[in-house]
Every structure is written in C-alpha cells, then in structure tokens.
Scaffold this active site. Structure first.
Site, PDB file in Angstrom:
ATOM      1  N   LYS A  14      -5.980   3.229  -9.010  1.00  0.00           N
ATOM      2  CA  LYS A  14      -5.252   4.492  -8.823  1.00  0.00           C
ATOM      3  C   LYS A  14      -3.753   4.232  -8.647  1.00  0.00           C
ATOM      4  O   LYS A  14      -2.931   4.874  -9.290  1.00  0.00           O
ATOM      5  CB  LYS A  14      -5.786   5.254  -7.592  1.00  0.00           C
ATOM      6  CG  LYS A  14      -7.273   5.567  -7.666  1.00  0.00           C
ATOM      7  CD  LYS A  14      -7.761   6.364  -6.455  1.00  0.00           C
ATOM      8  CE  LYS A  14      -7.669   5.613  -5.139  1.00  0.00           C
ATOM      9  NZ  LYS A  14      -8.674   4.547  -4.977  1.00  0.00           N
ATOM     10  N   ARG A  89      -9.886  12.697  -0.152  1.00  0.00           N
ATOM     11  CA  ARG A  89     -10.956  11.712  -0.017  1.00  0.00           C
ATOM     12  C   ARG A  89     -12.185  12.286   0.671  1.00  0.00           C
ATOM     13  O   ARG A  89     -13.177  11.586   0.821  1.00  0.00           O
ATOM     14  CB  ARG A  89     -10.449  10.545   0.809  1.00  0.00           C
ATOM     15  CG  ARG A  89     -10.144   9.284  -0.034  1.00  0.00           C
ATOM     16  CD  ARG A  89      -9.597   8.233   0.893  1.00  0.00           C
ATOM     17  NE  ARG A  89      -9.650   6.904   0.429  1.00  0.00           N
ATOM     18  CZ  ARG A  89      -8.636   6.241  -0.124  1.00  0.00           C
ATOM     19  NH1 ARG A  89      -7.499   6.855  -0.382  1.00  0.00           N
ATOM     20  NH2 ARG A  89      -8.754   4.982  -0.437  1.00  0.00           N
TER      21      ARG A  89
HETATM   22  P1  B4P Z   1      -4.918  -0.409  -7.027  1.00  0.00           P
HETATM   23  O1  B4P Z   1      -4.373   0.378  -8.144  1.00  0.00           O
HETATM   24  O2  B4P Z   1      -3.916  -0.899  -6.039  1.00  0.00           O
HETATM   25  O3  B4P Z   1      -6.081   0.302  -6.192  1.00  0.00           O
HETATM   26  P2  B4P Z   1      -6.198   1.657  -5.442  1.00  0.00           P
HETATM   27  O4  B4P Z   1      -7.355   2.336  -6.132  1.00  0.00           O
HETATM   28  O5  B4P Z   1      -4.911   2.404  -5.407  1.00  0.00           O
HETATM   29  O6  B4P Z   1      -6.488   1.169  -3.904  1.00  0.00           O
HETATM   30  P3  B4P Z   1      -7.047   1.617  -2.498  1.00  0.00           P
HETATM   31  O7  B4P Z   1      -8.083   2.687  -2.650  1.00  0.00           O
HETATM   32  O8  B4P Z   1      -7.432   0.349  -1.865  1.00  0.00           O
HETATM   33  O9  B4P Z   1      -5.903   2.091  -1.566  1.00  0.00           O
HETATM   34  P4  B4P Z   1      -5.440   3.225  -0.600  1.00  0.00           P
HETATM   35  O10 B4P Z   1      -4.108   2.750  -0.272  1.00  0.00           O
HETATM   36  O11 B4P Z   1      -5.582   4.578  -1.220  1.00  0.00           O
HETATM   37  O12 B4P Z   1      -5.688  -1.624  -7.675  1.00  0.00           O
HETATM   38  C1  B4P Z   1      -6.321  -2.629  -6.942  1.00  0.00           C
HETATM   39  C2  B4P Z   1      -6.117  -3.974  -7.606  1.00  0.00           C
HETATM   40  O13 B4P Z   1      -6.707  -4.001  -8.897  1.00  0.00           O
HETATM   41  C3  B4P Z   1      -4.639  -4.324  -7.804  1.00  0.00           C
HETATM   42  O14 B4P Z   1      -4.441  -5.654  -7.431  1.00  0.00           O
HETATM   43  C4  B4P Z   1      -4.400  -4.135  -9.297  1.00  0.00           C
HETATM   44  O15 B4P Z   1      -3.443  -5.021  -9.805  1.00  0.00           O
HETATM   45  C5  B4P Z   1      -5.764  -4.430  -9.872  1.00  0.00           C
HETATM   46  N1  B4P Z   1      -6.024  -3.681 -11.098  1.00  0.00           N
HETATM   47  C6  B4P Z   1      -5.670  -2.386 -11.330  1.00  0.00           C
HETATM   48  N2  B4P Z   1      -6.076  -2.007 -12.582  1.00  0.00           N
HETATM   49  C7  B4P Z   1      -6.726  -3.107 -13.117  1.00  0.00           C
HETATM   50  C8  B4P Z   1      -7.377  -3.354 -14.378  1.00  0.00           C
HETATM   51  N3  B4P Z   1      -7.451  -2.422 -15.339  1.00  0.00           N
HETATM   52  N4  B4P Z   1      -7.930  -4.589 -14.573  1.00  0.00           N
HETATM   53  C9  B4P Z   1      -7.858  -5.548 -13.620  1.00  0.00           C
HETATM   54  N5  B4P Z   1      -7.246  -5.372 -12.413  1.00  0.00           N
HETATM   55  C10 B4P Z   1      -6.681  -4.156 -12.168  1.00  0.00           C
HETATM   56  O16 B4P Z   1      -6.392   3.255   0.734  1.00  0.00           O
HETATM   57  C11 B4P Z   1      -6.343   2.310   1.789  1.00  0.00           C
HETATM   58  C12 B4P Z   1      -6.953   2.883   3.110  1.00  0.00           C
HETATM   59  O17 B4P Z   1      -6.122   3.965   3.628  1.00  0.00           O
HETATM   60  C13 B4P Z   1      -8.352   3.523   3.035  1.00  0.00           C
HETATM   61  O18 B4P Z   1      -9.394   2.558   3.140  1.00  0.00           O
HETATM   62  C14 B4P Z   1      -8.330   4.506   4.260  1.00  0.00           C
HETATM   63  O19 B4P Z   1      -8.614   3.842   5.479  1.00  0.00           O
HETATM   64  C15 B4P Z   1      -6.897   4.992   4.297  1.00  0.00           C
HETATM   65  N6  B4P Z   1      -6.693   6.270   3.588  1.00  0.00           N
HETATM   66  C16 B4P Z   1      -5.899   6.440   2.471  1.00  0.00           C
HETATM   67  N7  B4P Z   1      -5.944   7.724   2.069  1.00  0.00           N
HETATM   68  C17 B4P Z   1      -6.785   8.391   2.914  1.00  0.00           C
HETATM   69  C18 B4P Z   1      -7.257   9.749   2.983  1.00  0.00           C
HETATM   70  N8  B4P Z   1      -6.875  10.678   2.087  1.00  0.00           N
HETATM   71  N9  B4P Z   1      -8.118  10.090   3.968  1.00  0.00           N
HETATM   72  C19 B4P Z   1      -8.503   9.185   4.885  1.00  0.00           C
HETATM   73  N10 B4P Z   1      -8.109   7.878   4.882  1.00  0.00           N
HETATM   74  C20 B4P Z   1      -7.258   7.469   3.897  1.00  0.00           C
END
Ligand code: B4P
Length: 190
Positions: A14, A89
């Site tokens: 994302k 979420r």
């Molecule tokens: P990202 O792109 O960084 O992943 P994400 O889905 O954004 O991450 P996440 O869900 O962990 O984070 P958030 O901060 O929202 O990609 C991950 C990795 O994969 C990267 O290293 C990237 O390079 C790699 N990658 C991407 N695309 C790729 C591909 N095509 N092929 C290979 N590799 C690839 O959440 C963190 C915490 O915050 C939650 O656990 C929760 O505690 C809290 N939180 C956030 N929002 C909340 C909400 N609305 N309500 C309640 N708690 C919340």
C-alpha cells in the site's frame, strides 16, 4: 474529488503504490501508519499509547485514527483528492470515513484491494525489517499477529465497499510497475 482507499494486508504494498499514485494523480496521501509513527517520533502522549499497541501488532483504537484523519481532511480543504492508505481498517472506521466525506459533500470513488498471500507478506516484512528499524517488522510472531488482526478486523471492510459497488481487486504479486499499471487501469475508469 478523487478519493481512493488503498486496501490490503500488512506488507501488501500500500505504501509503495501510494507514492506512485500521488505523483500520477496529484492526490494527498493519508497513511494512518505514517501519522502514528510521526506521533511516536515526536513523543506525544497519543504516540506513546499507540506505540504499545503497534509493537504488539494490534490495531490502535478507532477514535484515535478517526480523529487524526478528520484533522487532516480539515487541513487540506483544497485537495484534488485523497489516497487513504491503511485506513479504514475496521468497519467502524469505514462508516466514520463515509460520514466525514459526506459532511464535505464528497465520497469514496473506489477501494483498490491488493491481494497477496500470507507467505509473501511475511517474507516482505521480514526483509523490510532488516533496515526499516520498525519493531513491528522485526519479529515473525508480531508479523503473524498483524496478519491475524487484518483477517479478523480489517478484511470485513471489503464487504462494506462491495455493498456500495466500489470494490476492485488487484493482484499484488509481481513487479511494482506492473501492479501500478493495474491500479491505474481501474482508477482511470472510475
Ligand atoms: P509497504 O508498501 O510498505 O506495506 P504496507 O502495506 O503499506 O504496510 P503496513 O500495513 O505494514 O503498514 P501501516 O503503516 O499501515 O510494503 C511492505 C514491503 O514490501 C516494503 O519493504 C516494500 O518494498 C515491499 N514491496 C512492496 N511491493 C512489492 C512487490 N510488488 N514485490 C516485492 N516487494 C514489494 O501499519 C502499521 C501499524 O499501524 C498497524 O499494525 C497498526 O498497529 C497501526 N495502524 C495503522 N493504521 C491503523 C488504523 N487505521 N487503525 C488502527 N491501527 C492502525
């Protein structure tokens, strides 16, 4: 206004795809994960409370994240649109977002869901954990907890948007540019 929800489990890409979508469509990026990490970095009381939960891989309370989003919407009144990344979420967050946007005579155009299997999610997050410094990326048990939180509390949010005919599924495995092209194909038809 073009308002998009970018949806998917932790590590689905994302944050990665949001960066590219902002450039393409000139939208404001609202990542609740980034907003919470910024509160932690500033050492605010909200940040300290959130850190305890995030380090365990569980969700932060709905009222906290809804309040943060509401403030950001108010601070960006002239935006062409928003990318909601990692929000909503829970179904309660989705309902609150609809109400917030309706009060501004706006709405979500579509939810774009990145589909990635659990093994690949764990692999990506452990890889990112090597240099992200994020405590929630470093421990396989916490990563699995985040995936369980997603499956129990967040996955049902898809049904909320399916009921409004706003749900679009995208294969999140493959090259980053290919996935971006799939997202643009959908967005350009909204
Ligand atoms: P990202 O792109 O960084 O992943 P994400 O889905 O954004 O991450 P996440 O869900 O962990 O984070 P958030 O901060 O929202 O990609 C991950 C990795 O994969 C990267 O290293 C990237 O390079 C790699 N990658 C991407 N695309 C790729 C591909 N095509 N092929 C290979 N590799 C690839 O959440 C963190 C915490 O915050 C939650 O656990 C929760 O505690 C809290 N939180 C956030 N929002 C909340 C909400 N609305 N309500 C309640 N708690 C919340």
């Amino acid at each position: 206004m073009l308002n998009l929800v970018l949806f998917g489990p932790p590590g689905a890409g994302k944050g990665t795809q949001s960066q590219k979508l902002i450039d393409q469509y000139q939208l404001i990026h609202l990542s609740t994960g980034d907003l919470l990490r910024s509160e932690i970095a500033q050492g605010t009381s909200l940040g300290m409370e959130a850190k305890k939960l995030m380090d365990q891989g569980v969700l932060v309370p709905d009222d906290v994240v809804i309040g943060m989003i509401s403030n950001k919407l108010d601070a960006n009144k002239d935006a062409k649109g928003f990318i909601f990344d990692g929000f909503p979420r829970t179904v309660a967050q989705a309902e609150a977002l609809d109400q917030l946007l309706a009060s501004k005579n706006s709405a979500i155009a579509g939810m774009l869901a990145l589909e990635v299997n659990d093994d690949e999610l764990e692999r990506r997050l452990l890889l990112r954990g090597k240099d992200s410094g994020r405590p929630d990326d470093a421990n396989p048990e916490v990563i699995r907890k985040r995936i369980v939180e997603y499956n129990t509390k967040t996955a049902p949010v898809a049904n909320f948007y399916k009921a409004q005919q706003k749900f679009y599924s995208i294969d999140g495995i493959g090259a980053i540019d290919e996935i971006f092209a799939s997202l643009c194909l959908v967005i350009n038809q909204l």
